[in-house]
Design a protein around this motif. Structure first.
Motif, mmCIF file in Angstrom:
data_model
loop_
_atom_site.group_PDB
_atom_site.id
_atom_site.type_symbol
_atom_site.label_atom_id
_atom_site.label_comp_id
_atom_site.label_asym_id
_atom_site.label_seq_id
_atom_site.Cartn_x
_atom_site.Cartn_y
_atom_site.Cartn_z
ATOM 1 N N THR A 169 43.320 45.662 40.088
ATOM 2 C CA THR A 169 44.559 46.319 40.486
ATOM 3 C C THR A 169 45.369 46.753 39.266
ATOM 4 O O THR A 169 45.911 47.864 39.233
ATOM 5 C CB THR A 169 45.415 45.378 41.354
ATOM 6 O OG1 THR A 169 44.666 45.026 42.521
ATOM 7 C CG2 THR A 169 46.712 46.037 41.775
ATOM 8 N N LEU A 170 45.436 45.877 38.276
ATOM 9 C CA LEU A 170 46.246 46.153 37.090
ATOM 10 C C LEU A 170 45.573 47.125 36.132
ATOM 11 O O LEU A 170 46.250 47.839 35.384
ATOM 12 C CB LEU A 170 46.547 44.841 36.354
ATOM 13 C CG LEU A 170 47.364 43.792 37.117
ATOM 14 C CD1 LEU A 170 47.376 42.470 36.342
ATOM 15 C CD2 LEU A 170 48.789 44.285 37.340
ATOM 16 N N ALA A 171 44.238 47.125 36.119
ATOM 17 C CA ALA A 171 43.472 47.956 35.175
ATOM 18 C C ALA A 171 42.405 48.734 35.947
ATOM 19 O O ALA A 171 41.227 48.357 35.964
ATOM 20 C CB ALA A 171 42.837 47.085 34.096
ATOM 21 N N PRO A 172 42.777 49.813 36.593
ATOM 22 C CA PRO A 172 41.849 50.550 37.458
ATOM 23 C C PRO A 172 40.658 51.172 36.733
ATOM 24 O O PRO A 172 39.687 51.580 37.380
ATOM 25 C CB PRO A 172 42.742 51.626 38.090
ATOM 26 C CG PRO A 172 43.919 51.762 37.171
ATOM 27 C CD PRO A 172 44.141 50.408 36.605
ATOM 28 N N ARG A 173 40.710 51.220 35.390
ATOM 29 C CA ARG A 173 39.591 51.792 34.628
ATOM 30 C C ARG A 173 38.500 50.757 34.321
ATOM 31 O O ARG A 173 37.466 51.099 33.747
ATOM 32 C CB ARG A 173 40.104 52.381 33.312
ATOM 33 C CG ARG A 173 41.011 53.610 33.494
ATOM 34 C CD ARG A 173 41.697 53.992 32.195
ATOM 35 N NE ARG A 173 40.748 54.195 31.114
ATOM 36 C CZ ARG A 173 41.096 54.333 29.832
ATOM 37 N NH1 ARG A 173 42.377 54.263 29.490
ATOM 38 N NH2 ARG A 173 40.191 54.533 28.906
ATOM 39 N N MET A 174 38.696 49.518 34.700
ATOM 40 C CA MET A 174 37.714 48.482 34.411
ATOM 41 C C MET A 174 36.393 48.776 35.130
ATOM 42 O O MET A 174 36.365 48.980 36.340
ATOM 43 C CB MET A 174 38.237 47.108 34.829
ATOM 44 C CG MET A 174 37.272 45.972 34.494
ATOM 45 S SD MET A 174 37.965 44.333 34.877
ATOM 46 C CE MET A 174 38.035 44.403 36.682
ATOM 47 N N THR A 175 35.306 48.780 34.372
ATOM 48 C CA THR A 175 33.987 49.043 34.942
ATOM 49 C C THR A 175 33.045 47.846 34.827
ATOM 50 O O THR A 175 32.016 47.798 35.507
ATOM 51 C CB THR A 175 33.326 50.250 34.260
ATOM 52 O OG1 THR A 175 33.243 50.015 32.842
ATOM 53 C CG2 THR A 175 34.127 51.521 34.518
ATOM 54 N N LYS A 176 33.364 46.896 33.945
ATOM 55 C CA LYS A 176 32.503 45.721 33.786
ATOM 56 C C LYS A 176 33.360 44.463 33.707
ATOM 57 O O LYS A 176 34.283 44.369 32.890
ATOM 58 C CB LYS A 176 31.643 45.832 32.530
ATOM 59 C CG LYS A 176 30.683 44.652 32.336
ATOM 60 C CD LYS A 176 29.856 44.793 31.066
ATOM 61 C CE LYS A 176 28.802 45.852 31.195
ATOM 62 N NZ LYS A 176 27.890 45.869 30.023
ATOM 63 N N TYR A 177 33.038 43.508 34.563
ATOM 64 C CA TYR A 177 33.749 42.222 34.583
ATOM 65 C C TYR A 177 32.719 41.123 34.757
ATOM 66 O O TYR A 177 31.856 41.193 35.642
ATOM 67 C CB TYR A 177 34.748 42.192 35.735
ATOM 68 C CG TYR A 177 35.445 40.853 35.938
ATOM 69 C CD1 TYR A 177 36.636 40.568 35.282
ATOM 70 C CD2 TYR A 177 34.919 39.886 36.790
ATOM 71 C CE1 TYR A 177 37.286 39.353 35.466
ATOM 72 C CE2 TYR A 177 35.551 38.664 36.983
ATOM 73 C CZ TYR A 177 36.736 38.405 36.322
ATOM 74 O OH TYR A 177 37.365 37.203 36.513
ATOM 75 N N ARG A 178 32.817 40.107 33.918
ATOM 76 C CA ARG A 178 31.915 38.959 34.017
ATOM 77 C C ARG A 178 32.706 37.684 33.762
ATOM 78 O O ARG A 178 33.732 37.691 33.068
ATOM 79 C CB ARG A 178 30.777 39.049 32.991
ATOM 80 C CG ARG A 178 29.865 40.259 33.156
ATOM 81 C CD ARG A 178 28.999 40.166 34.392
ATOM 82 N NE ARG A 178 28.032 41.250 34.451
ATOM 83 C CZ ARG A 178 28.257 42.439 35.000
ATOM 84 N NH1 ARG A 178 29.454 42.710 35.523
ATOM 85 N NH2 ARG A 178 27.304 43.361 35.023
ATOM 86 N N SER A 179 32.204 36.581 34.298
ATOM 87 C CA SER A 179 32.800 35.269 34.054
ATOM 88 C C SER A 179 31.732 34.350 33.475
ATOM 89 O O SER A 179 30.607 34.312 33.986
ATOM 90 C CB SER A 179 33.347 34.682 35.357
ATOM 91 O OG SER A 179 33.860 33.377 35.156
ATOM 92 N N ALA A 180 32.063 33.631 32.419
ATOM 93 C CA ALA A 180 31.109 32.733 31.767
ATOM 94 C C ALA A 180 31.775 31.390 31.472
ATOM 95 O O ALA A 180 32.228 31.140 30.349
ATOM 96 C CB ALA A 180 30.575 33.362 30.483
ATOM 97 N N PRO A 181 31.888 30.510 32.479
ATOM 98 C CA PRO A 181 32.479 29.184 32.258
ATOM 99 C C PRO A 181 31.611 28.347 31.323
ATOM 100 O O PRO A 181 30.378 28.440 31.355
ATOM 101 C CB PRO A 181 32.510 28.576 33.667
ATOM 102 C CG PRO A 181 32.329 29.729 34.602
ATOM 103 C CD PRO A 181 31.489 30.719 33.866
#
Length: 247
Positions: A169-181
């Protein structure tokens, strides 16, 4: 906006902005670790330390590993924008209680003392993300890696979907998101004497800190009310996480 630590001092974060223009829209967001506190009295004690108060936080935070700046040991992420969310709510940024919590203790002389703590981890997380957008360019993010270690690794499990949805919502240009705990998978398991110690403590923390709205919402929706405290564990959250996560 009430984004305060256990003792009522303002929360905060550490930031190192990318120097390479080609990576100005690539971000790492890291949850700091440091265990938990499990009751009002326990968290009151924690509120007098750097894990519950910002009064004595150092001006700089040096991180290595996946957050390190050495491109030889961390070639993929060394030059990203890097953010460390300072940890001070006692429940992996999952606490979500609006009202100040009074805590009464009695010393060895029988003298009672009343103090106050605040469980506002979710507000702290929201305030950091909002500030990053308003002042530091997160709103232009194209690549985001969410991570953290120990209690911060648990935070990454708990908040993978929430942070993903919020940044979308805050960054509509985001194309890649990953989580690495990192090292965030703590077991709900009896101790060597067969006593459910961690279950009892985490259940109490979940209830006292009002974490129902601060953990994975898909886990909460799929879990019976009496068992929702299990969503405060990585196993419960991971089973319902929808965004890409590398465990």
């Amino acid at each position: 906006d009430g984004a305060v630590c256990l003792d009522g001092t303002p929360g905060g974060f550490y930031i190192s902005l990318a120097k390479n223009a080609s990576l100005k829209n690539s971000w790492q967001i890291y949850f700091m670790g440091g265990g938990w506190c499990y009751s009002k009295v326990d968290c009151l004690g924690r509120s007098k330390t750097n894990l519950g108060s910002s009064k004595k936080w150092p001006q700089q935070f040096c991180a290595g590993g996946i957050m390190g700046a050495d491109e030889h040991t961390n070639p993929a992420f060394a030059h990203f924008n890097k953010v460390v969310m300072a940890y001070c709510d006692g429940n992996s940024f999952a606490s979500d209680r609006s009202d100040p919590v009074p805590v009464t203790t009695t010393d060895s002389n029988g003298v009672s003392r009343s103090e106050t703590i605040f469980w506002r981890g979710k507000r702290l997380m929201d305030a950091v993300l909002d500030t990053l957008v308003e002042k530091h360019g997160l709103g232009n993010a194209e690549t985001v890696l969410l991570t953290g270690a120990s209690a911060g690794g648990l935070a990454a499990y708990l908040h993978t979907d929430y942070v993903h949805e919020r940044i979308q919502t805050l960054a509509p240009r985001m194309t890649k998101y990953r989580s690495a705990p990192i090292s965030g998978f703590f077991l709900d398991h009896a101790n060597v004497l067969g006593s459910p110690v961690i279950e009892t403590m985490m259940k109490n923390l979940f209830v006292e800190s009002n974490a129902t709205g601060g953990v994975n919402r898909h886990c909460i929706a799929a879990t019976a009310a009496d068992d929702r405290w299990k969503c405060n564990f990585a196993a419960g959250s991971y089973a319902h996480t929808q965004a890409p996560i590398f465990a």
